[in-house]
Write a protein that holds these residues in place. Sequence first.
Motif, PDB file in Angstrom:
ATOM      1  N   VAL A 219     -85.187  63.955 -56.332  1.00  0.00           N
ATOM      2  CA  VAL A 219     -84.176  64.231 -57.350  1.00  0.00           C
ATOM      3  C   VAL A 219     -83.313  62.993 -57.531  1.00  0.00           C
ATOM      4  O   VAL A 219     -83.253  62.127 -56.653  1.00  0.00           O
ATOM      5  CB  VAL A 219     -83.274  65.434 -56.967  1.00  0.00           C
ATOM      6  CG1 VAL A 219     -84.060  66.733 -56.980  1.00  0.00           C
ATOM      7  CG2 VAL A 219     -82.625  65.211 -55.612  1.00  0.00           C
ATOM      8  N   VAL A 220     -82.646  62.911 -58.691  1.00  0.00           N
ATOM      9  CA  VAL A 220     -81.716  61.817 -58.983  1.00  0.00           C
ATOM     10  C   VAL A 220     -80.457  62.419 -59.595  1.00  0.00           C
ATOM     11  O   VAL A 220     -80.494  63.519 -60.161  1.00  0.00           O
ATOM     12  CB  VAL A 220     -82.332  60.789 -59.961  1.00  0.00           C
ATOM     13  CG1 VAL A 220     -83.504  60.060 -59.319  1.00  0.00           C
ATOM     14  CG2 VAL A 220     -82.770  61.467 -61.253  1.00  0.00           C
ATOM     15  N   PRO A 221     -79.317  61.726 -59.510  1.00  0.00           N
ATOM     16  CA  PRO A 221     -78.104  62.235 -60.154  1.00  0.00           C
ATOM     17  C   PRO A 221     -78.294  62.373 -61.663  1.00  0.00           C
ATOM     18  O   PRO A 221     -78.973  61.564 -62.299  1.00  0.00           O
ATOM     19  CB  PRO A 221     -77.057  61.165 -59.812  1.00  0.00           C
ATOM     20  CG  PRO A 221     -77.568  60.506 -58.576  1.00  0.00           C
ATOM     21  CD  PRO A 221     -79.061  60.513 -58.708  1.00  0.00           C
ATOM     22  N   LEU A 222     -77.704  63.406 -62.216  1.00  0.00           N
ATOM     23  CA  LEU A 222     -77.818  63.645 -63.652  1.00  0.00           C
ATOM     24  C   LEU A 222     -77.273  62.473 -64.460  1.00  0.00           C
ATOM     25  O   LEU A 222     -77.823  62.123 -65.513  1.00  0.00           O
ATOM     26  CB  LEU A 222     -77.076  64.937 -64.016  1.00  0.00           C
ATOM     27  CG  LEU A 222     -77.063  65.318 -65.504  1.00  0.00           C
ATOM     28  CD1 LEU A 222     -78.475  65.479 -66.037  1.00  0.00           C
ATOM     29  CD2 LEU A 222     -76.256  66.598 -65.713  1.00  0.00           C
ATOM     30  N   GLU A 223     -76.198  61.829 -63.952  1.00  0.00           N
ATOM     31  CA  GLU A 223     -75.643  60.679 -64.675  1.00  0.00           C
ATOM     32  C   GLU A 223     -76.679  59.571 -64.827  1.00  0.00           C
ATOM     33  O   GLU A 223     -76.782  58.949 -65.902  1.00  0.00           O
ATOM     34  CB  GLU A 223     -74.412  60.117 -63.931  1.00  0.00           C
ATOM     35  CG  GLU A 223     -73.283  61.132 -63.736  1.00  0.00           C
ATOM     36  CD  GLU A 223     -73.336  61.808 -62.378  1.00  0.00           C
ATOM     37  OE1 GLU A 223     -72.299  61.917 -61.723  1.00  0.00           O
ATOM     38  OE2 GLU A 223     -74.447  62.223 -61.982  1.00  0.00           O
ATOM     39  N   GLU A 224     -77.449  59.310 -63.776  1.00  0.00           N
ATOM     40  CA  GLU A 224     -78.468  58.260 -63.840  1.00  0.00           C
ATOM     41  C   GLU A 224     -79.590  58.646 -64.800  1.00  0.00           C
ATOM     42  O   GLU A 224     -80.103  57.805 -65.542  1.00  0.00           O
ATOM     43  CB  GLU A 224     -79.034  57.993 -62.445  1.00  0.00           C
ATOM     44  CG  GLU A 224     -78.030  57.393 -61.472  1.00  0.00           C
ATOM     45  CD  GLU A 224     -78.669  57.067 -60.126  1.00  0.00           C
ATOM     46  OE1 GLU A 224     -79.919  57.132 -60.023  1.00  0.00           O
ATOM     47  OE2 GLU A 224     -77.916  56.771 -59.178  1.00  0.00           O
ATOM     48  N   GLU A 225     -79.973  59.904 -64.787  1.00  0.00           N
ATOM     49  CA  GLU A 225     -81.035  60.353 -65.692  1.00  0.00           C
ATOM     50  C   GLU A 225     -80.593  60.247 -67.152  1.00  0.00           C
ATOM     51  O   GLU A 225     -81.379  59.871 -68.027  1.00  0.00           O
ATOM     52  CB  GLU A 225     -81.419  61.798 -65.357  1.00  0.00           C
ATOM     53  CG  GLU A 225     -82.563  62.359 -66.168  1.00  0.00           C
ATOM     54  CD  GLU A 225     -83.931  61.822 -65.794  1.00  0.00           C
ATOM     55  OE1 GLU A 225     -84.911  62.159 -66.476  1.00  0.00           O
ATOM     56  OE2 GLU A 225     -84.024  61.044 -64.811  1.00  0.00           O
ATOM     57  N   LEU A 248     -76.634  62.819 -76.986  1.00  0.00           N
ATOM     58  CA  LEU A 248     -76.556  62.997 -75.539  1.00  0.00           C
ATOM     59  C   LEU A 248     -75.103  63.175 -75.126  1.00  0.00           C
ATOM     60  O   LEU A 248     -74.201  62.595 -75.757  1.00  0.00           O
ATOM     61  CB  LEU A 248     -77.147  61.787 -74.812  1.00  0.00           C
ATOM     62  CG  LEU A 248     -78.644  61.524 -75.017  1.00  0.00           C
ATOM     63  CD1 LEU A 248     -79.017  60.149 -74.491  1.00  0.00           C
ATOM     64  CD2 LEU A 248     -79.466  62.594 -74.323  1.00  0.00           C
ATOM     65  N   PRO A 249     -74.824  63.939 -74.072  1.00  0.00           N
ATOM     66  CA  PRO A 249     -73.426  64.096 -73.623  1.00  0.00           C
ATOM     67  C   PRO A 249     -72.866  62.768 -73.137  1.00  0.00           C
ATOM     68  O   PRO A 249     -73.552  62.001 -72.450  1.00  0.00           O
ATOM     69  CB  PRO A 249     -73.532  65.117 -72.491  1.00  0.00           C
ATOM     70  CG  PRO A 249     -74.956  65.112 -72.066  1.00  0.00           C
ATOM     71  CD  PRO A 249     -75.763  64.736 -73.261  1.00  0.00           C
ATOM     72  N   ALA A 250     -71.619  62.492 -73.508  1.00  0.00           N
ATOM     73  CA  ALA A 250     -70.987  61.232 -73.111  1.00  0.00           C
ATOM     74  C   ALA A 250     -70.747  61.179 -71.611  1.00  0.00           C
ATOM     75  O   ALA A 250     -70.829  60.113 -70.991  1.00  0.00           O
ATOM     76  CB  ALA A 250     -69.669  61.049 -73.869  1.00  0.00           C
ATOM     77  N   SER A 251     -70.459  62.316 -71.005  1.00  0.00           N
ATOM     78  CA  SER A 251     -70.221  62.365 -69.562  1.00  0.00           C
ATOM     79  C   SER A 251     -70.575  63.752 -69.052  1.00  0.00           C
ATOM     80  O   SER A 251     -70.611  64.720 -69.820  1.00  0.00           O
ATOM     81  CB  SER A 251     -68.755  62.041 -69.241  1.00  0.00           C
ATOM     82  OG  SER A 251     -67.888  63.006 -69.843  1.00  0.00           O
ATOM     83  N   VAL A 252     -70.833  63.839 -67.755  1.00  0.00           N
ATOM     84  CA  VAL A 252     -71.175  65.121 -67.122  1.00  0.00           C
ATOM     85  C   VAL A 252     -70.440  65.201 -65.791  1.00  0.00           C
ATOM     86  O   VAL A 252     -70.095  64.170 -65.189  1.00  0.00           O
ATOM     87  CB  VAL A 252     -72.695  65.250 -66.892  1.00  0.00           C
ATOM     88  CG1 VAL A 252     -73.436  65.353 -68.203  1.00  0.00           C
ATOM     89  CG2 VAL A 252     -73.223  64.091 -66.063  1.00  0.00           C
ATOM     90  N   PRO A 253     -70.183  66.402 -65.287  1.00  0.00           N
ATOM     91  CA  PRO A 253     -69.539  66.530 -63.978  1.00  0.00           C
ATOM     92  C   PRO A 253     -70.427  65.946 -62.886  1.00  0.00           C
ATOM     93  O   PRO A 253     -71.653  66.069 -62.939  1.00  0.00           O
ATOM     94  CB  PRO A 253     -69.381  68.049 -63.818  1.00  0.00           C
ATOM     95  CG  PRO A 253     -69.485  68.611 -65.200  1.00  0.00           C
ATOM     96  CD  PRO A 253     -70.407  67.704 -65.936  1.00  0.00           C
ATOM     97  N   THR A 285     -80.670  67.548 -79.586  1.00  0.00           N
ATOM     98  CA  THR A 285     -79.333  67.697 -79.018  1.00  0.00           C
ATOM     99  C   THR A 285     -79.449  68.072 -77.550  1.00  0.00           C
ATOM    100  O   THR A 285     -80.148  69.031 -77.191  1.00  0.00           O
ATOM    101  CB  THR A 285     -78.530  68.783 -79.764  1.00  0.00           C
ATOM    102  OG1 THR A 285     -78.492  68.472 -81.145  1.00  0.00           O
ATOM    103  CG2 THR A 285     -77.108  68.864 -79.224  1.00  0.00           C
ATOM    104  N   VAL A 286     -78.764  67.299 -76.700  1.00  0.00           N
ATOM    105  CA  VAL A 286     -78.753  67.559 -75.259  1.00  0.00           C
ATOM    106  C   VAL A 286     -77.345  67.968 -74.861  1.00  0.00           C
ATOM    107  O   VAL A 286     -76.393  67.201 -75.064  1.00  0.00           O
ATOM    108  CB  VAL A 286     -79.201  66.322 -74.462  1.00  0.00           C
ATOM    109  CG1 VAL A 286     -79.204  66.629 -72.964  1.00  0.00           C
ATOM    110  CG2 VAL A 286     -80.579  65.853 -74.924  1.00  0.00           C
TER     111      VAL A 286
END
Length: 350
Positions: A219-225, A248-253, A285-286
């Motif tokens: 697995v990888v962090p969602l931010e990196e993906e 794409l979302p600008a940022s994620v938790p 749209t993501v």
Amino acid sequence: MSSYGIPTKRLLSVFKWMLLFALLAMVQVLLACESCRTDGNRAFYYFLYAFSLFSSLWLGNGYLSNNLDRWVSWKEAPLKRFLVTLLAVFVYSSVIILLVNWTWYVLLPQRDINYLATPVARWTMVTQMVVTLIITMTIHAVAFLNSWRESAVSAERLKREHALSRYEALKNQVNPHFLFNSLNALTGLVHEEPDLAVKFIKQLSGVYRYVLDSQQKEVVPLEEELQFARQYVFLQQIRHGAGLQVELPASVPPGWQVPPLALQTVLENAVKHNRAWDKEPLRVTVTLEGDYLKVENNLQPKAQHEPPSSLGLANIQARYEVLTDKKMTIQKTDSAFTVRLPLLSFHPAT
């Protein structure tokens, strides 16, 4: 290996067991024969009696257990093994107890055989049988539990090894497919737009750096993906121009994780199977939807000479099955195609 831990043929092993039986016999003499404390001959006589009883019962039942293992296994037929063991131990122990008591209480002192029918002798032999059965079945129960635990651990180990090998095989299916698509895109730029081709190569280099770095990861962090997805979308938009619109979302938790290349595979699936024209743009749209990453695109399928294989999405589903019980969902309507990727959290999200 016997559950009794019976001695091997080595001299030291035999000596240790003989010493153990001697100690047990001495304890028996001290606890059960008060007159033995003052009568040395009687103590020695009773010691030999107890020693022969302990050694013959323990060793005999131990070797009996070994032979039963060859015919009836605890793992394959536990109930049958229990009944067979109970019967075998009862028959063998009854014979040994009767034979030892006859030898030491009838034959050697030259008594009448009817002595074994007296209440004292009967009570002694019944007590010996009950104690033998309790000890023997307790030992077998412990052996069964240990065997069951080892089997469970072994099965779990084999299951995980199979899952890991399967996961590695699934990951290895992603890279060649992505590489071929990327090289095809680059081929169309080299002669027509050299400057853009250089930029494309730089972005492609960053993309493949991520592919190589994540190859050994489950697995990888969602931010990196998501950052990787932005690079991938840039490469695709060079090919399709305004015909491809991706949000794409600008940022994620922080804390969420996904299998590497999972989002890219869904995006690639949308581009591969739908028209992406300037007049008919493909809109993807993501968004975050609870503990899922929702990827939705308008449905405008290309003309297909063959039905789509859906290998890419099946690959992601199989990888998720290795990692979690959460299910990836796919929903298709007349106008939209939606994939929801489970977000994984192996550490508390903040």
